[in-house]
Design an enzyme around this catalytic site. Structure first.
Site, PDB file in Angstrom:
ATOM      1  CE  LYS A 128      34.491  38.840  51.833  1.00  0.00           C
ATOM      2  NZ  LYS A 128      34.923  39.157  50.287  1.00  0.00           N
ATOM      3  CB  SER A 129      30.049  35.370  50.079  1.00  0.00           C
ATOM      4  OG  SER A 129      29.814  36.435  49.588  1.00  0.00           O
ATOM      5  CG  ASN A 137      38.676  42.164  46.268  1.00  0.00           C
ATOM      6  OD1 ASN A 137      38.341  40.784  46.122  1.00  0.00           O
ATOM      7  ND2 ASN A 137      37.934  42.370  45.013  1.00  0.00           N
ATOM      8  CG  ASN A 141      29.591  35.804  45.424  1.00  0.00           C
ATOM      9  OD1 ASN A 141      29.721  35.253  44.860  1.00  0.00           O
ATOM     10  ND2 ASN A 141      30.628  36.108  46.648  1.00  0.00           N
ATOM     11  CB  CYS A 153      33.715  34.404  44.606  1.00  0.00           C
ATOM     12  SG  CYS A 153      35.963  35.102  45.600  1.00  0.00           S
ATOM     13  CG  ASN A 176      31.478  39.546  42.281  1.00  0.00           C
ATOM     14  OD1 ASN A 176      32.690  39.736  42.710  1.00  0.00           O
ATOM     15  ND2 ASN A 176      31.601  37.993  43.345  1.00  0.00           N
TER      16      ASN A 176
END
Ligand code: SIN
Length: 314
Positions: free
Chosen positions: A37-38, A64, A127, A130, A193
């Site tokens: 997970k980031s 999400n 990342n 997001c 993403n």
């Protein structure tokens, strides 16, 4: 710097990749690497619940607005040596987010990346995209992308991947970001993403399906497959034309082997699964790999490499 994975399938950073137990399950699966997970500088609770609708009506995908819940990079630095014992690459996904330490984003990326390299990670996935934080993602601003990449590529020696947002609505930005990437020693881009600012409504309750950000969140799963394929193909063609040795890792909409094959044909050399992994758990990797191999065999190919980027014009 190239990263070779066997099989060329990993989890997409996000679902089932927060705790050590979840990461260990990925390690024990058929996935070719473990992607965390980031992780952010400070541990994060993430956005208020409900923040995930795993199954949208019609199995269109998942929606999400998690808000990067994670244990903070210091915890993941402790996990990495144990995860490496499983003998597959450990890829640490890193993000920046508002934090009690008030460190600017560039410094957060720098500090986390250097600590995670010291902990023994095999690669870093930055990342930059997001969609569920208050600030506009770094991936939407070429100058910020350049600043993060300058800081991190000068500081670490392990391969670096960059997780990008879809640019299908902003063609000029695609060009600016793609050109920016050429100036750095990057192993791969992971695209896409989740599709940002999407909404669904529960007809039973007549409510939005998630609470944060006014109900808007990132869409993943089958509904985004054509968007992901387009982004993979654009980056693949761009890097080929520029003779850049940056691989493209395809993310988005893969729930069947045929979807992964489309990603490979579009130019992906590795695929990552998010919604499918959310739905089916670690068995998804084995099932997908078996299906991919069957398709290759039935169509006269002996390896994924043979079909990467081989989509034909009509
Ligand atoms: C989230 O935690 O909000 C999802 C992470 C991402 O899409 O980058």
């Amino acid at each position: 710097m190239e990263i070779k994975l066997h099989p060329p399938i990993t989890n997409a950073s996000g679902p089932h990749s927060v705790t050590y137990e979840e990461l260990e399950r990925i390690a024990q699966s058929a996935a070719g690497a473990i992607v965390t997970k980031s992780m952010t500088h400070c541990p994060r609770q993430g956005n208020p619940e409900p923040r995930l609708r795993a199954h949208l009506d019609g199995e269109l995908g998942s929606l999400n607005s998690m808000g990067l819940p994670n244990l903070g990079y210091l915890e993941y630095a402790k996990f990495i040596p144990k995860l490496k014992e499983f003998g597959k690459p450990v890829i640490a996904s890193i993000a920046s987010a508002p934090c009690a330490h008030k460190l600017p984003p560039i410094e957060q990326y720098y500090e986390i990346a250097t600590a995670i390299e010291r902990a023994g990670a095999d690669a870093i996935e930055l990342n930059l995209s997001c969609p569920n934080l208050e600030d506009i993602p770094i991936a939407m601003d070429p100058q910020s992308v350049r600043a993060v990449l300058t800081a991190v590529t000068n500081a670490v020696k392990i391969p670096i991947g960059v997780k990008l947002a879809p640019y299908n609505n902003v063609p000029k930005l695609f060009d600016q970001i793609a050109r920016t990437l050429l100036d750095f020693d990057i192993a791969y881009v992971a695209t896409i993403n989740s599709e940002p600012l999407t909404l669904d409504i529960d007809l039973k309750t007549r409510t939005k399906v998630i609470r944060p950000n006014d109900g808007f969140g990132g869409l993943g799963g089958p509904a985004v497959l054509p968007i992901a394929l387009a982004e993979v193909h654009r980056f693949y063609k761009f890097f080929q034309k520029q003779k850049a040795r940056i691989a493209v890792w395809g993310v988005g909409g893969i729930i069947r082997a045929e979807d992964a094959i489309k990603h490979f044909l579009a130019g992906a050399s590795v695929v990552q699964i998010g919604t499918l992994f959310l739905w089916d758990g670690p068995q998804a990797f084995e099932k997908l790999w078996v299906g991919i191999q069957r398709w290759l065999q039935e169509n006269g190919f002996s390896s994924v490499e043979e079909i990467v980027g081989q989509v034909r014009e009509i």
